[in-house]
Motif scaffolding. Structure first.
Motif, PDB file in Angstrom:
ATOM      1  N   LYS A  74       0.871  -1.167   0.000  1.00  0.00           N
ATOM      2  CA  LYS A  74       0.000   0.000   0.000  1.00  0.00           C
ATOM      3  C   LYS A  74       0.909   1.218   0.000  1.00  0.00           C
ATOM      4  N   GLY A  75       0.917   1.945  -1.121  1.00  0.00           N
ATOM      5  CA  GLY A  75       1.766   3.122  -1.263  1.00  0.00           C
ATOM      6  C   GLY A  75       2.020   3.400  -2.728  1.00  0.00           C
ATOM      7  N   ASN A  76       2.585   4.554  -2.994  1.00  0.00           N
ATOM      8  CA  ASN A  76       2.893   4.943  -4.366  1.00  0.00           C
ATOM      9  C   ASN A  76       4.267   4.424  -4.762  1.00  0.00           C
ATOM     10  N   VAL A  77       4.401   4.064  -6.053  1.00  0.00           N
ATOM     11  CA  VAL A  77       5.628   3.437  -6.545  1.00  0.00           C
ATOM     12  C   VAL A  77       6.149   4.175  -7.770  1.00  0.00           C
ATOM     13  N   VAL A  78       7.460   4.428  -7.783  1.00  0.00           N
ATOM     14  CA  VAL A  78       8.162   4.904  -8.966  1.00  0.00           C
ATOM     15  C   VAL A  78       9.297   3.918  -9.211  1.00  0.00           C
ATOM     16  N   ALA A  79       9.330   3.319 -10.407  1.00  0.00           N
ATOM     17  CA  ALA A  79      10.394   2.373 -10.760  1.00  0.00           C
ATOM     18  C   ALA A  79      11.077   2.846 -12.038  1.00  0.00           C
ATOM     19  N   ASN A  80      12.395   2.686 -12.092  1.00  0.00           N
ATOM     20  CA  ASN A  80      13.157   3.109 -13.266  1.00  0.00           C
ATOM     21  C   ASN A  80      13.027   2.154 -14.443  1.00  0.00           C
ATOM     22  N   LYS A  88      -0.867  -7.820  -4.274  1.00  0.00           N
ATOM     23  CA  LYS A  88      -1.905  -6.813  -4.065  1.00  0.00           C
ATOM     24  C   LYS A  88      -1.210  -5.460  -3.981  1.00  0.00           C
ATOM     25  N   LEU A  89      -1.670  -4.504  -4.792  1.00  0.00           N
ATOM     26  CA  LEU A  89      -1.082  -3.166  -4.807  1.00  0.00           C
ATOM     27  C   LEU A  89      -2.187  -2.123  -4.763  1.00  0.00           C
ATOM     28  N   ILE A  90      -2.128  -1.273  -3.736  1.00  0.00           N
ATOM     29  CA  ILE A  90      -3.043  -0.148  -3.617  1.00  0.00           C
ATOM     30  C   ILE A  90      -2.179   1.106  -3.644  1.00  0.00           C
ATOM     31  N   GLY A  91      -2.227   1.834  -4.755  1.00  0.00           N
ATOM     32  CA  GLY A  91      -1.420   3.031  -4.902  1.00  0.00           C
ATOM     33  C   GLY A  91      -1.150   3.321  -6.363  1.00  0.00           C
ATOM     34  N   ASP A  92      -0.576   4.472  -6.604  1.00  0.00           N
ATOM     35  CA  ASP A  92      -0.251   4.889  -7.961  1.00  0.00           C
ATOM     36  C   ASP A  92       1.131   4.385  -8.357  1.00  0.00           C
ATOM     37  N   VAL A  93       1.290   4.012  -9.631  1.00  0.00           N
ATOM     38  CA  VAL A  93       2.571   3.503 -10.121  1.00  0.00           C
ATOM     39  C   VAL A  93       3.036   4.300 -11.337  1.00  0.00           C
ATOM     40  N   THR A 116      -5.337  -1.406  -7.480  1.00  0.00           N
ATOM     41  CA  THR A 116      -6.213  -0.250  -7.537  1.00  0.00           C
ATOM     42  C   THR A 116      -5.354   0.995  -7.385  1.00  0.00           C
ATOM     43  N   GLY A 117      -5.500   1.902  -8.333  1.00  0.00           N
ATOM     44  CA  GLY A 117      -4.688   3.109  -8.365  1.00  0.00           C
ATOM     45  C   GLY A 117      -4.529   3.572  -9.796  1.00  0.00           C
ATOM     46  N   ASN A 118      -3.698   4.562  -9.988  1.00  0.00           N
ATOM     47  CA  ASN A 118      -3.412   5.080 -11.317  1.00  0.00           C
ATOM     48  C   ASN A 118      -2.086   4.516 -11.808  1.00  0.00           C
ATOM     49  N   CYS A 119      -2.005   4.290 -13.104  1.00  0.00           N
ATOM     50  CA  CYS A 119      -0.793   3.758 -13.717  1.00  0.00           C
ATOM     51  C   CYS A 119      -0.309   4.735 -14.777  1.00  0.00           C
ATOM     52  N   ARG A 120       0.953   5.132 -14.665  1.00  0.00           N
ATOM     53  CA  ARG A 120       1.569   6.008 -15.663  1.00  0.00           C
ATOM     54  C   ARG A 120       2.799   5.298 -16.211  1.00  0.00           C
ATOM     55  N   MET A 121       2.734   4.921 -17.486  1.00  0.00           N
ATOM     56  CA  MET A 121       3.865   4.248 -18.126  1.00  0.00           C
ATOM     57  C   MET A 121       4.693   5.289 -18.853  1.00  0.00           C
TER      58      MET A 121
END
Length: 127
Positions: free
Chosen positions: A80-86, A96-101, A115-120
């Motif tokens: 549960k949290g927002n994720v930024v990956a390189n 299970k992922l709750i947060g924006d990626v 559940t969350g927003n996905c930005r590729m």
């Protein structure tokens, strides 16, 4: 053993437990902020913030409540949290992922929960 130096590409999907420099075992509950240069595997409970220049794996049964900024991420447990990956985020069927990626590549296996927003951020050709 997997190679995880900055000069070479890490295939997080091929990494085994012994390839991780740090493993938080199932019986460990940790709260705080962590900054790493080497791979981290979480099997227990973690809350706070994780920043890593390398791979992070959240194993089946692990519970993480944190904002995460990493090179690559595998989720087999709960985050549960927002994720930024390189490079890549992969959510396995048990994950299970709750947060924006935000990442160039996001892989969602059948049966996972997101559940969350996905930005590729990967550039693609319009042809």
């Amino acid at each position: 053993m997997a190679n995880y130096s900055k000069s070479s590409s890490v295939n997080i999907f091929d990494m085994e437990e012994e390839d991780y420099d740090t493993v938080l075992a199932k019986d460990i509950e940790f709260e705080g902020n962590v900054e790493l240069k080497k791979p981290l595997m979480i099997k227990g409970i973690f809350s706070g913030e994780i920043i890593s220049e390398s791979a992070l794996s959240i194993e089946d049964g692990a519970v993480v409540k944190a904002d995460v900024k990493v090179d690559s991420l595998v989720i087999k447990g709960s985050l549960k949290g927002n994720v930024v990956a390189n490079t890549v985020i992969r959510l396995f069927s048990t994950g299970k992922l709750i947060g924006d990626v935000t990442a160039p590549e996001v892989v969602l296996d059948s049966g996972c929960y997101f559940t969350g927003n996905c930005r590729m951020t990967k550039e693609i050709s319009s042809e």
